[in-house]
Every structure is written in C-alpha cells, then in structure tokens.
Write an enzyme that holds these catalytic residues in place. Sequence first.
Site, PDB file in Angstrom:
ATOM      1  N   CYS A   3       5.224  -2.067   0.314  1.00  0.00           N
ATOM      2  CA  CYS A   3       6.629  -1.926   0.732  1.00  0.00           C
ATOM      3  C   CYS A   3       7.356  -3.257   0.624  1.00  0.00           C
ATOM      4  CB  CYS A   3       6.682  -1.395   2.161  1.00  0.00           C
ATOM      5  SG  CYS A   3       5.772  -2.395   3.334  1.00  0.00           S
ATOM      6  N   GLU A  27       9.229   2.737   9.490  1.00  0.00           N
ATOM      7  CA  GLU A  27       8.948   1.621   8.576  1.00  0.00           C
ATOM      8  C   GLU A  27       8.970   2.204   7.174  1.00  0.00           C
ATOM      9  OE1 GLU A  27       8.719  -1.400   9.365  1.00  0.00           O
ATOM     10  OE2 GLU A  27       8.062  -1.545  11.438  1.00  0.00           O
TER      11      GLU A  27
HETATM   12  P1  NAP Z   1       5.228   9.168   1.868  1.00  0.00           P
HETATM   13  O1  NAP Z   1       5.045  10.111   0.754  1.00  0.00           O
HETATM   14  O2  NAP Z   1       6.551   9.127   2.527  1.00  0.00           O
HETATM   15  O3  NAP Z   1       4.090   9.537   2.938  1.00  0.00           O
HETATM   16  C1  NAP Z   1       3.921   8.799   4.123  1.00  0.00           C
HETATM   17  C2  NAP Z   1       3.355   9.700   5.188  1.00  0.00           C
HETATM   18  O4  NAP Z   1       4.362  10.645   5.558  1.00  0.00           O
HETATM   19  C3  NAP Z   1       2.160  10.539   4.718  1.00  0.00           C
HETATM   20  O5  NAP Z   1       1.291  10.733   5.777  1.00  0.00           O
HETATM   21  C4  NAP Z   1       2.802  11.844   4.304  1.00  0.00           C
HETATM   22  O6  NAP Z   1       1.905  12.919   4.336  1.00  0.00           O
HETATM   23  C5  NAP Z   1       3.889  11.976   5.359  1.00  0.00           C
HETATM   24  N1  NAP Z   1       5.033  12.769   4.946  1.00  0.00           N
HETATM   25  C6  NAP Z   1       5.625  12.780   3.744  1.00  0.00           C
HETATM   26  N2  NAP Z   1       6.701  13.606   3.776  1.00  0.00           N
HETATM   27  C7  NAP Z   1       6.761  14.121   5.014  1.00  0.00           C
HETATM   28  C8  NAP Z   1       7.628  15.035   5.677  1.00  0.00           C
HETATM   29  N3  NAP Z   1       8.659  15.594   5.029  1.00  0.00           N
HETATM   30  N4  NAP Z   1       7.398  15.334   6.943  1.00  0.00           N
HETATM   31  C9  NAP Z   1       6.369  14.790   7.610  1.00  0.00           C
HETATM   32  N5  NAP Z   1       5.506  13.902   7.062  1.00  0.00           N
HETATM   33  C10 NAP Z   1       5.700  13.570   5.778  1.00  0.00           C
HETATM   34  O7  NAP Z   1       4.896   7.698   1.471  1.00  0.00           O
HETATM   35  P2  NAP Z   1       3.625   7.159   0.696  1.00  0.00           P
HETATM   36  O8  NAP Z   1       3.775   7.551  -0.727  1.00  0.00           O
HETATM   37  O9  NAP Z   1       2.395   7.565   1.427  1.00  0.00           O
HETATM   38  O10 NAP Z   1       3.791   5.581   0.888  1.00  0.00           O
HETATM   39  C11 NAP Z   1       4.636   4.833   0.101  1.00  0.00           C
HETATM   40  C12 NAP Z   1       5.954   4.581   0.786  1.00  0.00           C
HETATM   41  O11 NAP Z   1       5.723   3.999   2.057  1.00  0.00           O
HETATM   42  C13 NAP Z   1       6.778   3.562   0.026  1.00  0.00           C
HETATM   43  O12 NAP Z   1       8.128   3.946   0.073  1.00  0.00           O
HETATM   44  C14 NAP Z   1       6.551   2.282   0.799  1.00  0.00           C
HETATM   45  O13 NAP Z   1       7.538   1.308   0.637  1.00  0.00           O
HETATM   46  C15 NAP Z   1       6.495   2.813   2.187  1.00  0.00           C
HETATM   47  N6  NAP Z   1       5.826   1.861   3.072  1.00  0.00           N
HETATM   48  C16 NAP Z   1       6.558   1.199   3.999  1.00  0.00           C
HETATM   49  C17 NAP Z   1       5.957   0.235   4.808  1.00  0.00           C
HETATM   50  C18 NAP Z   1       6.732  -0.535   5.832  1.00  0.00           C
HETATM   51  O14 NAP Z   1       6.107  -1.152   6.686  1.00  0.00           O
HETATM   52  N7  NAP Z   1       8.045  -0.562   5.805  1.00  0.00           N
HETATM   53  C19 NAP Z   1       4.590  -0.027   4.660  1.00  0.00           C
HETATM   54  C20 NAP Z   1       3.861   0.688   3.704  1.00  0.00           C
HETATM   55  C21 NAP Z   1       4.501   1.639   2.919  1.00  0.00           C
HETATM   56  P3  NAP Z   1       1.388  13.625   2.983  1.00  0.00           P
HETATM   57  O15 NAP Z   1       0.679  12.591   2.196  1.00  0.00           O
HETATM   58  O16 NAP Z   1       0.510  14.712   3.475  1.00  0.00           O
HETATM   59  O17 NAP Z   1       2.630  14.121   2.309  1.00  0.00           O
END
Ligand code: NAP
Length: 452
Positions: free
Chosen positions: A260, A226
């Site tokens: 998102c 997602e």
């Molecule tokens: P993020 O930086 O991608 O982090 C999301 C999760 O993934 C965190 O637990 C993060 O851990 C982990 N993570 C990041 N990079 C990783 C990697 N290379 N390997 C393994 N795990 C990794 O996203 P965010 O800033 O928390 O959230 C915002 C994003 O989420 C936006 O793009 C938003 O649109 C999207 N989102 C999508 C939905 C949907 O339903 N489609 C819903 C909500 C949010 P760490 O924090 O420890 O890096």
Amino acid sequence: MKSINPALNEFVQDHKEISSEEVYQIIEDVQKEWKQWKNKTIEGRANLLREVAVQLRADKEKLAKIISIEMGKVLSESYAEVEKSAWVCEYYADNTKSMLKDEFIETDAFKSFVSFEPLGIILGVMPWNFPFWQVFRFAAPALMTGNATLLKHASNVQGCAKWICNTFHTAGLPRNIFRNLSISSAKVEEVIKHPHIKAISLTGSEAAGKSVAALAGKYLKKTVLELGGCDPFIVLKDADIKAAAATAVKARFMNNGQSCIAAKRFIVEKDVLDEFVQEAYAIVKTLKTGCPLDEGIDLGPLAREDLRQEIDRQVKDSIKMGAKLICGGKNIDREGFFYEATILTAVTKGMPVADEESFGPVMPILEAKDAEEAILLANDSSFGLGASLWTQNMKKAETLARTIESGAVFINEMTKSDPRMPFGGIKNSGYGRELSHYGPKEFVNIKSIWIA
Ligand code: NAP
C-alpha cells in the site's frame, strides 16, 4: 476458497467456508471468553503477547515459507515480515500499560480523569499482501487493550490465517480470544451486524473499504480503514540522485510491487530527470526475477492472475496515452503470474498509472518543472497514504512536508511502517490510525470520570 502458489500457478489447498451457524457459535464463544480477558491484568496479557513473539520466531522458517508459497513474496521478505510481527507483539506488551494509564485533567471537579476501557470483539478484515504483518498490527494492540479479536482474512491466504491462529493458541492465548473466521467477503455483513461485534478494522482496497464502512454505518459500528495509496516519491534537483534512485527502486519493487505504501508516482524535477531515470534503470535491470523460495531473488510473481491482468491493462493504456516504455511492460513467459519490472516515463495525470493504484512492479515517472509543481502534482491525487521527499535542504524539506496531503511524509527515506509511529491515510486512503499510542485508542471507550 483456494490457496494457489502464484510462482507455479499450482493448487496448494482448499479451505472450506464455515457456515453461518458456526460463525455465530464462534462469536458467542469469543464473547464469553472476552469477559475474562478484559479483567486480566495488562501484565498478564503482556506475558502472553511476549510468548506469541517467541513462538513466531521459533517457527520463522516454516511460517515464512507458507507466506511465500501462498502469495509469492520472496523468502527474505517473508522472514522480515514474521520478525516484524514479533516486534509489534513485544512493542505493545512493553508499552500498552503506559499508553492506557488514566489521564488526569484539571477541572472544577474534586477529581476528573479519563479512563480507557476495552470495547469487546473487534473484527479484523485483512488483505493478502502482508498476510502476517497486517494481522499482528491490528491484533496486538487490540488484544493488549483488553479486546477480543476475530479475523476474516483474504480468500487467497487462508493457510496463513490458520497458522496465525495456531501461533496465538500455541503461545498460550485463550483459544477464544483470537479466532479465525474462514469466510468469504459475502458473509462479512452477518458478522458486522451481530450485536457482540463492536468495531471493524479493515485493511484493503478502496472498494472493500467503502463496502465495509457502509455496512458499519448501517449497524452503527466504529471502523478504522487502512486503504490503498498512490504515494508520491518526490525528487528535487538538490537531492542526492544516486541515493534517491536506489531507494526509489526498493520502495517500488519490494513485495513484488504490491504494498500500500509503495512509491507509485515518481515525481522528479526536470533538471535531474534524465539522471534519475538512468540511475533507476541501471538498478532495475539487475533485479533478478524467479521462484520466491530460491536464494538471491529480488522479484517474485504477482499474487493472482487477475492482478497481473490489471497491472498490464494499466501499463498498456498508459502507453496508448503517451507514456514512454523504458523497460518491461509485459508478462514473463514462464509458469506463474510473473510480470516484467517496468519503467514508464512521460507519465502525466489522466493516465491509469498516475491516477489509479498500480499494484505491481511498475515505476511511473512524472516530470515537474520545479519544487512547487512537484508538490502540486503530489497532492493532485484521490489518495493520501504516504509520501517520500528527496532534497538535501532540510529546512525546505520540513516546510514542504507540511504541505503534502498524506498520512506520513518520509524525507530522504522510503515510506515505511514502524510500531512507534502512527500509520494511516487521509482522502481515499482511509481514516483512523494504527500503531504507536494512537492505534490502541481507536478501539477503546474513552470514558470521562468526574467526581464532584
Ligand atoms: P481487498 O480485495 O480489498 O481485500 C481485503 C480484505 O477485504 C479481504 O479480506 C477481502 O476478502 C475483504 N473484502 C473485499 N471486498 C469486501 C467486501 N465488499 N466486503 C467485505 N469484505 C471484503 O484488498 P487486497 O487485494 O486483499 O489487498 C490489496 C489492497 O489493500 C490494496 O489496495 C492495498 O493498497 C491495500 N492495503 C492497504 C494497507 C494500508 O495499511 N493502508 C496495507 C496493505 C494493503 P476476500 O479476499 O475474501 O474478498
């Protein structure tokens, strides 16, 4: 990993990362517990999930405050998030039995049917922006289908992660059927490669999605992704412009613009563009920014300083490329990571606010000469999460909805998630579906049974 209150730029709490040995021990403990859990009746699991909902509501005040302090959401939205998390627990407690009932199929067998069986431990990698809702949206159906769950939450909301875990345990769920792994993303591979981990559900950015999907490919594990969006909000000339503008502002600025499925590209037919901008601006200038815990606040801070810098870069670069600033466009001069509510017009393809996901209080408005061009612009994106379409012609609305490339289209309404409807994206917004009866079927063994 640290919790920082983004409204004050103030340290809240340190969270120690657990060692690899501790991670492996937790996985072993969860695997052991899963063997009992999967044999529990669905009613037994449902009763526990209902208790989780009761616990969430009982602790609503405390939990909402933790959310707001850790990531800056205004308190009223944090209450709503805790309530929605309780709803999804009840929804799956009430409905999973019928969703997973055997499916009988007419064949040349004496009897043939499909049975839906749990897979084992599912890892949830979750984001900070809806730190409770995203976790419950993943965990409630996974647990109800008889799986066990592990949570790797975002580094900046480890306090929420601990309270979620605490909620499950206080409600009476076996301690090892939902466990929190206090780890950074660098340790995620160690978890994914473990043979007891059967699948991964990731909600987060495109970059995280690609990285986790690559690891899952390497170790042959199923994933649901997602990811981000750049959702179009299309306003046609026969729309109720006042209503469209009011919803547009809500759809863009809720959660401080960090959702998102927030509307992120406002595509408006030329004939009604000025009226739409005026109506939207009239509402935006009344939005009250301030401490998320205070009464009557509409906009809090961004969750982290680097996120504020990123949104400012997108705005400044878009202005350099010809976007017109109607209001906002800079940091607010106070403690914390606040950014002004911003409206940009004359936005065109190629600008960062049109092409990239803008995760903050910024409303980019694009002009379309007619409905056909509006749909072309809407589809001209690498993302495909949700879309909102505004027109008073319902026949046209339904026809156009089918031509929009996204996981959902909402007509005369903002895009939202609802446990009763499937949720997910296409293109770089990810794959797989959560919620409704589609969600639980992502993490089951869909088994054919044929009796000759
Ligand atoms: P993020 O930086 O991608 O982090 C999301 C999760 O993934 C965190 O637990 C993060 O851990 C982990 N993570 C990041 N990079 C990783 C990697 N290379 N390997 C393994 N795990 C990794 O996203 P965010 O800033 O928390 O959230 C915002 C994003 O989420 C936006 O793009 C938003 O649109 C999207 N989102 C999508 C939905 C949907 O339903 N489609 C819903 C909500 C949010 P760490 O924090 O420890 O890096």
